[in-house]
Design an enzyme around this catalytic site. Structure first.
Site, mmCIF file in Angstrom:
data_model
loop_
_atom_site.group_PDB
_atom_site.id
_atom_site.type_symbol
_atom_site.label_atom_id
_atom_site.label_comp_id
_atom_site.label_asym_id
_atom_site.label_seq_id
_atom_site.Cartn_x
_atom_site.Cartn_y
_atom_site.Cartn_z
ATOM 1 N N GLN A 178 41.150 37.486 51.114
ATOM 2 C CA GLN A 178 41.142 36.397 52.092
ATOM 3 C C GLN A 178 40.429 36.766 53.392
ATOM 4 O O GLN A 178 40.406 35.964 54.327
ATOM 5 C CB GLN A 178 42.576 35.956 52.400
ATOM 6 C CG GLN A 178 43.333 35.397 51.218
ATOM 7 C CD GLN A 178 42.720 34.118 50.676
ATOM 8 O OE1 GLN A 178 41.947 33.439 51.350
ATOM 9 N NE2 GLN A 178 43.056 33.773 49.440
ATOM 10 N N HIS A 198 34.746 33.979 44.851
ATOM 11 C CA HIS A 198 35.099 32.567 44.736
ATOM 12 C C HIS A 198 35.917 32.092 45.930
ATOM 13 O O HIS A 198 36.170 30.892 46.076
ATOM 14 C CB HIS A 198 35.837 32.289 43.416
ATOM 15 C CG HIS A 198 37.275 32.671 43.394
ATOM 16 N ND1 HIS A 198 38.290 31.763 43.576
ATOM 17 C CD2 HIS A 198 37.870 33.872 43.205
ATOM 18 C CE1 HIS A 198 39.455 32.384 43.493
ATOM 19 N NE2 HIS A 198 39.230 33.660 43.263
ATOM 20 N N THR A 234 28.716 45.392 29.673
ATOM 21 C CA THR A 234 27.338 45.044 29.990
ATOM 22 C C THR A 234 27.232 44.485 31.408
ATOM 23 O O THR A 234 27.958 43.559 31.764
ATOM 24 C CB THR A 234 26.810 43.989 29.000
ATOM 25 O OG1 THR A 234 26.899 44.513 27.675
ATOM 26 C CG2 THR A 234 25.365 43.630 29.309
ATOM 27 N N CYS A 320 48.529 31.675 42.408
ATOM 28 C CA CYS A 320 48.933 32.535 41.295
ATOM 29 C C CYS A 320 50.411 32.915 41.328
ATOM 30 O O CYS A 320 50.857 33.770 40.555
ATOM 31 C CB CYS A 320 48.093 33.808 41.296
ATOM 32 S SG CYS A 320 46.319 33.513 41.094
#
Length: 375
Positions: A178, A198, A234, A320
């Site tokens: 945050q 995000h 990858t 969450c």
């Protein structure tokens, strides 16, 4: 719809999406491959990593790409605990941490680690004197969020790092999910730091863990080449490019955006102060993007649903966390369980308009009359 939940997720900036798509279309090779397409992708990956490192003031070797802050927190905490188990099993954290930290600590506790939570002061910051008291020779890790996701409290990372200098076997992990774009990013004395793009208009599914170069941690994903030995898989070049673009835009515009959001926060606090049943839980020193409040006599979940029916999006605790339980962060500062159950969070952005806030206050007023008849 009025979106006031930017702390949970932000919309991807169009320039970030464009950078991601251009990379996906123009760099088709696996960066691990030795043919020309792979070499081009590998060179691009190195340039992007150098750019991100320069913006953050770290070495490229200190950057680990992850899928997000939850993975970064897991990798940091488990990686440090497992690599340091010969030195001790004592860990210190706080009640303010995200569930990806709290859940990881619970898992480590089941594996024999001892967890202590440092007290939270009324202003939302940790009790530094108690931190000193809790530290032991076998303390291997202190984990603290830079900015609390529910209250917006900014923790004194520099002071914490200074205290830990006297404990050379103890590492400092900072969850900065945050913090980016909202306040100064403090790296001095920090061993590992989690970052989630995000939260600053980047893409979901991308993340960073900054790890001090000379620190050894235990990998949690094994097998397969990557940009680092600490996280196999990858290399996701396009996601790395999107992180670079989101970070650049955020840092370039940080001062102006904070000034604008600070003005919105002041106006919102003033508007809410006219309601005697409203209690502001966020301290004055919190980042302006987060405003936590309680409406006396109404559970936070009930007010969230009522606002949702009005087309307004707000959060109860972090996205969450577990539903139906009081906010640990609000309880930590207020010591009032009913207040913690009544709390919910508004989170603002430079994208938030004054017209949206005016519409929110109208919806808020209607919800108060509906949920608190006669008041």
């Amino acid at each position: 719809m009025i979106y006031l939940d930017y702390t949970a997720n932000t919309p991807a900036d169009p320039a970030v999406l464009e950078a991601f798509l251009n990379t996906e279309q123009n760099y088709i090779g696996n960066p691990n491959s030795n043919h020309p397409a792979g070499q081009a992708a590998r060179e691009k990956m190195a340039r992007v990593t150098d750019s991100i490192a320069a913006m953050l003031g770290v070495s490229p070797a200190e950057i680990i790409y992850t899928s997000g802050a939850s993975e970064s927190n897991n990798l940091a905490l488990k990686g440090v605990a497992q690599a340091s188990r010969h030195m001790g099993r004592h860990i210190i954290s706080t009640a303010l941490e995200h569930s990806s930290v709290g859940g990881t600590l619970t898992a480590l506790q089941s594996q024999g680690c001892e967890i202590d939570l440092v007290d939270i002061r009324p202003d939302g910051t940790i009790d530094l004197e108690q931190l000193r008291e809790l530290l032991r020779k076998d303390t291997i890790l202190v984990s603290v969020c830079a900015v609390d996701s529910e209250l917006g409290t900014v923790q004194p990372i520099r002071q914490i790092a200074q205290i830990l200098r006297g404990f050379p076997s103890c590492r400092l992990h900072v969850d900065a999910t945050q913090a980016v774009g909202k306040t100064e990013l403090v790296l001095e004395g920090v061993d590992t730091m989690s970052i989630a793009p995000h939260k600053f208009y980047g893409l979901n599914g991308s993340g960073l863990l900054l790890k001090r170069k000379d620190l050894v941690i235990e990998p949690q994903i094994h097998g397969g080449s990557s940009t680092t030995i600490y996280r196999s898989g990858t290399p996701a070049l396009a996601l790395a490019v999107s992180v670079e673009k989101a970070l650049a835009l955020t840092l370039e515009n940080q001062v102006q955006r904070i000034q604008y959001v600070s003005a919105l926060n002041r106006e919102l606090r003033a508007a809410l102060s006219r309601y005697p049943m409203v209690r502001i839980n966020s301290p004055e020193g919190a980042v302006p993007h987060i405003l936590n409040l309680s409406v006396t006599g109404v559970k936070g979940t009930a007010f969230q649903r009522a606002l949702g029916e009005e087309g307004v999006c707000v959060s109860v605790k972090s996205a969450c966390s577990t539903d139906g339980t009081p906010s640990r962060a609000v309880f930590a500062v207020s010591r009032d369980r009913k207040n913690a159950l009544s709390s919910w969070r508004i989170s603002l952005s430079h994208l938030t308009t004054r017209e949206e806030l005016a519409q929110f206050m109208q919806a808020f007023d209607r919800c108060c009359h509906r949920l608190l008849p006669g008041r």
